[in-house]
Write a protein that holds these residues in place. Structure first.
Motif, short mmCIF file in Angstrom:
data_model
loop_
_atom_site.label_atom_id
_atom_site.label_comp_id
_atom_site.label_asym_id
_atom_site.label_seq_id
_atom_site.Cartn_x
_atom_site.Cartn_y
_atom_site.Cartn_z
N ARG A 38 0.77 -1.31 0.30
CA ARG A 38 -0.19 -0.10 0.31
C ARG A 38 1.03 1.47 0.03
O ARG A 38 2.22 1.16 0.49
CB ARG A 38 -1.13 0.15 1.23
N ILE A 39 0.19 2.54 -0.32
CA ILE A 39 1.11 3.77 0.00
C ILE A 39 1.26 4.30 0.74
O ILE A 39 -0.35 4.01 1.11
CB ILE A 39 0.62 4.30 -0.78
N ALA A 40 1.76 4.80 1.92
CA ALA A 40 2.21 5.23 2.83
C ALA A 40 2.63 6.80 3.01
O ALA A 40 3.58 7.04 1.86
CB ALA A 40 2.76 4.20 3.91
N SER A 64 4.18 2.71 -6.70
CA SER A 64 4.43 4.35 -7.82
C SER A 64 3.88 5.28 -7.08
O SER A 64 3.11 5.88 -8.05
CB SER A 64 3.94 4.03 -9.08
N PRO A 65 3.73 6.08 -6.28
CA PRO A 65 3.22 6.51 -5.50
C PRO A 65 3.67 8.54 -6.24
O PRO A 65 5.23 8.70 -6.29
CB PRO A 65 3.11 7.09 -3.82
N SER A 66 2.83 9.20 -6.33
CA SER A 66 3.78 10.42 -7.18
C SER A 66 2.74 11.74 -7.03
O SER A 66 2.18 12.01 -6.88
CB SER A 66 3.78 10.28 -8.31
N PHE A 67 3.11 12.65 -6.03
CA PHE A 67 2.89 14.17 -5.96
C PHE A 67 1.87 14.63 -6.56
O PHE A 67 2.80 15.42 -7.16
CB PHE A 67 2.70 14.47 -4.73
N ALA A 68 0.97 15.55 -6.80
CA ALA A 68 0.70 16.76 -7.45
C ALA A 68 1.98 18.02 -7.23
O ALA A 68 2.34 17.71 -6.11
CB ALA A 68 -0.80 16.87 -7.39
N PRO A 69 2.09 18.67 -8.28
CA PRO A 69 2.79 19.85 -7.67
C PRO A 69 2.43 20.71 -6.59
O PRO A 69 3.15 20.96 -6.08
CB PRO A 69 3.22 20.00 -9.31
N ASN A 70 0.80 20.74 -6.41
CA ASN A 70 0.76 21.56 -5.12
C ASN A 70 0.31 20.57 -3.50
O ASN A 70 0.10 21.29 -2.95
CB ASN A 70 -1.17 22.62 -5.22
N GLY A 71 0.79 19.27 -3.91
CA GLY A 71 1.07 18.69 -2.89
C GLY A 71 -0.38 17.70 -2.43
O GLY A 71 -0.44 17.23 -1.06
N SER A 72 -0.92 18.71 -2.75
CA SER A 72 -2.71 18.50 -2.58
C SER A 72 -3.31 16.64 -2.56
O SER A 72 -4.34 16.24 -2.04
CB SER A 72 -4.28 18.74 -3.37
N MET A 73 -2.70 16.20 -3.93
CA MET A 73 -3.24 14.78 -3.46
C MET A 73 -1.96 13.71 -4.51
O MET A 73 -1.15 14.50 -4.60
CB MET A 73 -4.09 14.94 -5.36
N ILE A 74 -1.96 12.27 -3.93
CA ILE A 74 -0.46 11.83 -3.89
C ILE A 74 -1.34 10.59 -5.33
O ILE A 74 -2.81 9.78 -5.41
CB ILE A 74 -0.04 10.65 -2.96
N ASN A 119 -9.68 -5.79 -9.75
CA ASN A 119 -10.35 -6.99 -10.74
C ASN A 119 -9.09 -7.75 -11.28
O ASN A 119 -9.71 -7.42 -13.04
CB ASN A 119 -11.70 -6.54 -11.39
N ASP A 120 -7.93 -6.81 -11.38
CA ASP A 120 -7.14 -8.05 -11.88
C ASP A 120 -6.88 -7.15 -12.96
O ASP A 120 -6.22 -7.48 -13.66
CB ASP A 120 -7.05 -8.92 -12.74
N LYS A 121 -7.14 -5.58 -12.98
CA LYS A 121 -6.89 -4.88 -14.07
C LYS A 121 -5.51 -3.65 -13.65
O LYS A 121 -5.67 -3.48 -12.26
CB LYS A 121 -7.90 -4.27 -14.76
N GLY A 122 -4.67 -3.03 -14.09
CA GLY A 122 -3.86 -2.32 -13.89
C GLY A 122 -4.60 -0.75 -14.10
O GLY A 122 -5.16 -0.19 -14.29
N MET A 123 -5.00 -0.32 -13.11
CA MET A 123 -5.36 1.54 -13.00
C MET A 123 -4.50 2.11 -11.64
O MET A 123 -3.35 1.83 -11.57
CB MET A 123 -6.75 1.11 -12.56
N LEU A 124 -5.00 3.55 -12.57
CA LEU A 124 -4.25 4.78 -11.00
C LEU A 124 -5.66 5.28 -10.30
O LEU A 124 -6.97 5.02 -11.24
CB LEU A 124 -4.07 5.68 -12.34
N ALA A 125 -5.35 5.46 -9.55
CA ALA A 125 -5.95 5.99 -8.25
C ALA A 125 -5.25 7.29 -7.28
O ALA A 125 -4.07 7.50 -7.91
CB ALA A 125 -5.64 5.09 -7.27
N ALA A 126 -5.99 8.33 -7.04
CA ALA A 126 -5.32 9.16 -6.31
C ALA A 126 -6.14 9.11 -5.42
O ALA A 126 -7.25 8.79 -5.14
CB ALA A 126 -5.36 10.52 -7.05
N VAL A 127 -4.85 9.75 -4.08
CA VAL A 127 -5.83 10.24 -2.94
C VAL A 127 -5.51 11.59 -2.31
O VAL A 127 -4.11 11.76 -2.72
CB VAL A 127 -5.70 8.64 -1.43
#
Lengths: 172, 436
Positions: free
Chosen positions: B357-359, B379-389, B396-404
Motif C-alpha cells: 500500500r501507499i504510505a 508508484s506514488p507521485s505527488f501533485a505539484p501543489n501537494g494536495s493529492m498523491i 479486478n485484476d486490472k492495473g489502474m491509477l488511483a489518487a488520494v
C-alpha cells in the motif's frame, strides 16, 4: 550424442527439417556444407543454428538441459536444492562448448516496487551466474539481464502465479 | 529466443475527442465547500459552439479535488451568465458559499475569449474576475486554469488542474507479445497521447522540473537504457546504457542532474549524471541493493531504497555522498519514496499484513500513515501543489491509477478502457506549450 528414445530423434529430425527449409545453406558459415535437410542427420541442424551439435543437445527433452527455468522463494535469490543438478548440467554443457554464450534472465513477482524488483531480478541472475562460474564456466560465456516484474510468465495475481514469476531463465 | 523489438515515436499524435481515461471518486470528502458553477454562455453563432463545455470542466476539476462540492445544474434555481443577472438570494437558498459564472465569445478564427466571475454568495460580492483569450485547442487548458484560480482564491493553495500525468500502459497481444506505451494525459485524464510505443518494457518515467522532458527506462534492443525525450517534439537521446541495470532516473530540482541506478560495478548503486556534461559520479557504494533515488526539493539530499539492513527501507544521503541514514523503521518493506513538494512528507510503498500500500511519512512528526486500501499498490507521485498523491493499483485484476488526497479524505480511481495502466507521474507546473 545419444538419444534415449526415438521421440528425441524425431524431434531433432523435425527441427532439422524446419531448419533446412528456413535457411538454404549456411548463414553463419560455420561447419556448413549441407544445403537441405535431407543430408547427414543432426549435423545439418548444428550448421544452420550456428554451433556444432548445440541445437540438438539443448533440445533433447530427456536432458536436464531442456530445463531452462529455475524458481526462487519469495524475496530470495538462493538456489533451491532441486535446481542444482539442472544448473550443473548447464555448466557441463557450457564447459564443453566454450564458444556458447548464455544469457541468464532474472525475474521477480509483481509485488512491491518495480525498480527494486529489477534489482531483485538481477540478484537472482547473478546467483545463477556465480553458480555456473563456480562449476568452471568462463565468465565471458554468461550474460545477465534483469526484467524485474516487467515480463511475467504467469498473469495471475496470486501465490501460484507469483511462484512461477520468481525465476531465472537460461536463454541460449 | 531473442525477441523482436519494435519502437515508434508518435510525433504527431492528434488530440482525441474522447477521454480514454475516466475518473470516478470512490470516497468523497466530508465538509467539502458547496459551490455552484453555472454552465458558461456562448455568445457566438449557435450552430458553431465551442468544442468544450468550460463550466462543466471547471466544476469537474473542483469536484475531483475533494475540497469542493459543486451543485448540479439541475438543482440551480437560475442560470445567470452576466453579473447583472445574479440574484444572491437564489444561491443562499441552496446553501451555496460561492458562485462561478462566465461566458465565451468568439475572437477571430479559432479564437475565443473566456470571461468568468467568482462571487461570495453570503457577502453578495464579486471576489475576482478574469478575461482570458484562448483558442479551440487550448480551451480545456483555459478551463483548468479557471479551476486553478478558483481553487487558489478560495483555499489559499495553488491548484494543480492545468497539469498533466505521464503513465505506462501495456496490452498483451497474444502469447509473449506485449505493447507497452508511455503516455501523457491532462490531469483529468483527457486527451491521452502516446509518446513512446514498444514491444519491450518501458519503466520509471520522470518529468524534468520544467515539464518539457521525460526521462524513462526502455528495454529496446533487449537491454535497459535511460532515455531523455522532449515531450513536445518527440526528440530523444540515450543518456545511459551501461552493462547491467540502467534504472530509476530522478531529476535534480534544478534539472541539471539525473540520479540513476547502475549495476555496472557489480551491484545496484546510485550515481549522479551531469546531464549536459555527461559526467558520472557515484553517490552510494554498498554491497546491498541501492535504488529508487528521489531528490529532496532543496536539492541537498536524496532518499533511496536499500536492503542493506536486511529488508528494503528508505535511507537518506547528502548530495555529496557520505554516510546514509535510515529514514523508515515501520514494518519490513518500505520502498520507492518520493517527496511532497514542500519536502516535509515522503510517500512510499509499504507492506502491511502482506498487502502493498501507499504510505506517507511526516519527516518532522514521524507520523506514518497508510493512505491506500489495495493489495498491490505502487508508484506514488505527488501533485505539484501537494494536495493529492496519484499511484498505481489493481482492481479486478486490472492495473489502474488511483489518487488520494494528502489528508486521506478523498479517493478516486482513473479508468482506462484497454490494458493495464501503471507508473503514474504527475507533471510539475509551468507547461507553456501544447503537444502538437
Amino acid at each position: 550424442m545419444k538419444f534415449n528414445n526415438s521421440a528425441g530423434l524425431a524431434l531433432v529430425l523435425s527441427a532439422l527439417f524446419f531448419a533446412g527449409c528456413s535457411s538454404t545453406g549456411s548463414k553463419d558459415g560455420e561447419g556448413a556444407s549441407v544445403e537441405d535437410g535431407s543430408g547427414s542427420g543432426a549435423m545439418t541442424m548444428g550448421a544452420s543454428q550456428g554451433g556444432s551439435w548445440s541445437g540438438s543437445e539443448l533440445d533433447n527433452p530427456n536432458s536436464l538441459l531442456s530445463t531452462r527455468t529455475i524458481y526462487f522463494d519469495f524475496d530470495q535469490s538462493t538456489i533451491r536444492s532441486e535446481f542444482i543438478d539442472v544448473l550443473r548440467t548447464h555448466a557441463g554443457y557450457l564447459n564443453s562448448n566454450r564458444s556458447v554464450v548464455v544469457t541468464v534472465e532474472g525475474h521477480a513477482d509483481e509485488r512491491g516496487s518495480r525498480e527494486y524488483n529489477i534489482a531483485l531480478g538481477e540478484r537472482r541472475a547473478n546467483t545463477v551466474k556465480r553458480f555456473l562460474e563456480a562449476e568452471g564456466v568462463d565468465s565471458t560465456q554468461i550474460n545477465t539481464l534483469s526484467y524485474g516484474e516487467e515480463r511475467a510468465a504467469a498473469y495471475g495475481h496470486d501465490e501460484v502465479s507469483w511462484a512461477e514469476n520468481r525465476r531465472a531463465v537460461l536463454v541460449y | 529466443m531473442k525477441r523482436l523489438f519494435f519502437l515508434v515515436l508518435m510525433l504527431g499524435a492528434s488530440l482525441q475527442a474522447n477521454a480514454a481515461l475516466t475518473i470516478e471518486i470512490t470516497k468523497g470528502a466530508e465538509g467539502a465547500l458547496p459551490i455552484a458553477v453555472v454552465p458558461f454562455a456562448w455568445r457566438g453563432d449557435a450552430g458553431r459552439p465551442p468544442p468544450h463545455a468550460v463550466g462543466e470542466v471547471v466544476a469537474a476539476d473542483l469536484k475531483r479535488s475533494g475540497r469542493f462540492k459543486p451543485l448540479s445544474p439541475d438543482e440551480m434555481l437560475a442560470r445567470p451568465t452576466r453579473g447583472e443577472e445574479v440574484d444572491f438570494r437564489d444561491w443562499r437558498a441552496l446553501n451555496v458559499d460561492n458562485l462561478v459564472i462566465g461566458d465565451i465569445s468568439p475572437n477571430g478564427p479559432g479564437g475565443f475569449i473566456v470571461k468568468f466571475y467568482l462571487y461570495d454568495v453570503f457577502r453578495g460580492e464579486q471576489i475576482t474576475g478574469y478575461s482570458m483569450p484562448t483558442t479551440a485547442r487550448d480551451l480545456r487548458a483555459t478551463a483548468h486554469s479557471i479551476a486553478d484560480i478558483v481553487y487558489e482564491t478560495l483555499t489559499g493553495q495553488p491548484g494543480a488542474f492545468a497539469t498533466r500525468i505521464a503513465y505506462v500502459t501495456s496490452q498483451r497481444q497474444g502469447k509473449d507479445q506485449e505493447k507497452v506505451e508511455l503516455r501523457i494525459a491532462d490531469a483529468d485524464g483527457y486527451s491521452p497521447q502516446t509518446i513512446v510505443s514498444s514491444k519491450e518494457p518501458i519503466m520509471s518515467p520522470a518529468w524534468s522540473p520544467d515539464g518539457r522532458k521525460l526521462a524513462y527506462v526502455s528495454f529496446e534492443k533487449a537491454k535497459p537504457s535511460i532515455w531523455l525525450q522532449e515531450v513536445f517534439t518527440g526528440k530523444r537521446e540515450k543518456v545511459s546504457s551501461f552493462k547491467g541495470i540502467n534504472g530509476a532516473p530522478a531529476w535534480s530540482p534544478d534539472g541539471r542532474f539525473l540520479a540513476l541506478t547502475l549495476s555496472k560495478d557489480g551491484n545496484p548503486d546510485i550515481f549522479i549524471l551531469d546531464v549536459a556534461r555527461r559526467s558520472l559520479r557515484p553517490l552510494t557504494r554498498h554491497g546491498a541493493i541501492d535504488t529508487e533515488p528521489a531528490w529532496a526539493p532543496d536539492g541537498k539530499s536524496l532518499v533511496f531504497t536499500s536492503d542493506r539492513g536486511g529488508s528494503p527501507q528508505i535511507y537518506r544521503v547528502s548530495v555529496n555522498g557520505g554516510k546514509a541514514t535510515r529514514v523508515t523503521f515501520e514494518g519490513k518493506y518500505n520502498a520507492r519514496a518520493s517527496y511532497a513538494p514542500d519536502g516535509r512528507t515522503l510517500a512510499m510503498v509499504t507492506r502491511v499484513d502482506g498487502q502493498y500500500r501507499i504510505a506517507t511519512l511526516d519527516l518532522e512528526t514521524r507520523d506514518f500513515r497508510v493512505m491506500s486500501t489495495g493489495r498491490l499498490d505502487e508508484s506514488p507521485s505527488f501533485a505539484p501543489n501537494g494536495s493529492m498523491i496519484i499511484y498505481a493499483t489493481r482492481v479486478n485484476d486490472k492495473g489502474m491509477l488511483a489518487a488520494v488526497s494528502t489528508d486521506g479524505r478523498v479517493q478516486q480511481r482513473l479508468r482506462i478502457q484497454e490494458g493495464d495502466v501503471r507508473e503514474p507521474v504527475w507533471s510539475p507546473y509551468h507547461q507553456q506549450e501544447r503537444i502538437r
